[in-house]
Scaffold this active site. Sequence first.
Site, PDB file in Angstrom:
ATOM      1  N   TYR A 109       0.699  -1.593  -0.344  1.00 45.55           N
ATOM      2  CA  TYR A 109       0.064  -0.126   0.180  1.00 45.55           C
ATOM      3  C   TYR A 109       0.938   0.928   0.232  1.00 45.55           C
ATOM      4  CZ  TYR A 109      -3.459   4.212   1.749  1.00 45.55           C
ATOM      5  OH  TYR A 109      -3.982   4.656   1.123  1.00 45.55           O
ATOM      6  N   GLU A 197      -3.184   7.872  -4.167  1.00 47.71           N
ATOM      7  CA  GLU A 197      -3.050   6.534  -3.515  1.00 47.71           C
ATOM      8  C   GLU A 197      -3.259   5.479  -4.187  1.00 47.71           C
ATOM      9  OE1 GLU A 197      -6.272   4.516  -0.141  1.00 47.71           O
ATOM     10  OE2 GLU A 197      -7.059   4.611  -2.404  1.00 47.71           O
TER      11      GLU A 197
END
Length: 386
Positions: A109, A197
Amino acid sequence: MNIHEHQAKQILKKYGAVVPEGIFALDVEELVEKAKSLKTKKFVLKAQIHAGGRGKAGGVKILDTLEELKIAAKELLGKNLITHQTGPEGRKVKRLYVEESSNIEKEFYLSCLVDRPSSKIAFISSDQGGMDIEEVARKTPEKIKTTKIEIGDEISDIDCKKIIEIFNLTDDAKKQAILLIKSLYKMFISTDANMIEVNPLILTKEKKIICLDAKVNFDSNALFKHPEIMKLRDLNEEDPTEIEASKHDLAYIKLDGNIGCMVNGAGLAMATMDIIKLYGKEPANFLDVGGGASKEKVSAALKIILSDKNVKGILINIFGGIMRCDILAQGVVDAAKEMDIDVPLVVRLAGTNFKKGKEILDSSGLKLISAGNLDDAAQKIVKAIK
């Protein structure tokens, strides 16, 4: 302003990040035809909506053939996709994206966003990327690393290494990850982004670092500097009332309560919503009419508030600084007469010419409830809708 995944990946690619090759389309036949150009053993079909959680909601499918792709695309296009971010009403899928499949060895992530308290850019990284990142954050927060970076023209190698340290990469993969961080930083600064993101960021079995999914949000106040980004806006993904509000230069956000609010100034609007909650009710919206509300602007604001069927009453709270209270009051009266408002309307005025404004309201012949101060106004609107 949010954009779609396929748009985000094109911008990432422009700044040097590696993304899978893909195509998007608005209809099935176009999608299948374009997909023929992809060099892949499997096709990854993705619904394009402005919400996360698509995978768990059935919005991502892996397919072996063009025929399977065609069938799946027909099922997905036009479907109402419900995820944890859409709410129970869901989002209708109006565009599709197909990309080449990847041989995933490990998922990570990675994101960067504005950290307002520190006036820095915060990079968030984890070696536990994928669909369950929210669970990771809740149950094992130690697996998520935050690195705050001083804003400058570039990001240093030292900071890049701090960010990716948790990935535990080796050799060439580590170099690729550092280059990716530099690409993201440059993109973030250059485009006036609020957030980028990448989830998941993957290491493939071929030892390549690839952005498998991407979500980007831009600062709406800076879009005038980026007309090429403004063109990416998809009005189908936005609340129709918020779109209408933007046409009249009104700052409007729909909420879940039943007391509509019209206020001038964001700080006063927040205070107004807080005091409504203090007295046991919920605001139906945030609406800032700004410093110079004309009759037309006030009328537009009232129409937008009343378009929400949940609204049982309206509280207008105006502090006349730049805006004169008598002009605002006349705008409220004129708009109310035209619209035949059938819910309680409480008005509190303070500041420049507030006495004249109150006289206009009191002599209007309308069923307006005048309030002396904000506390009084909140109590009166709460009482009026019970």
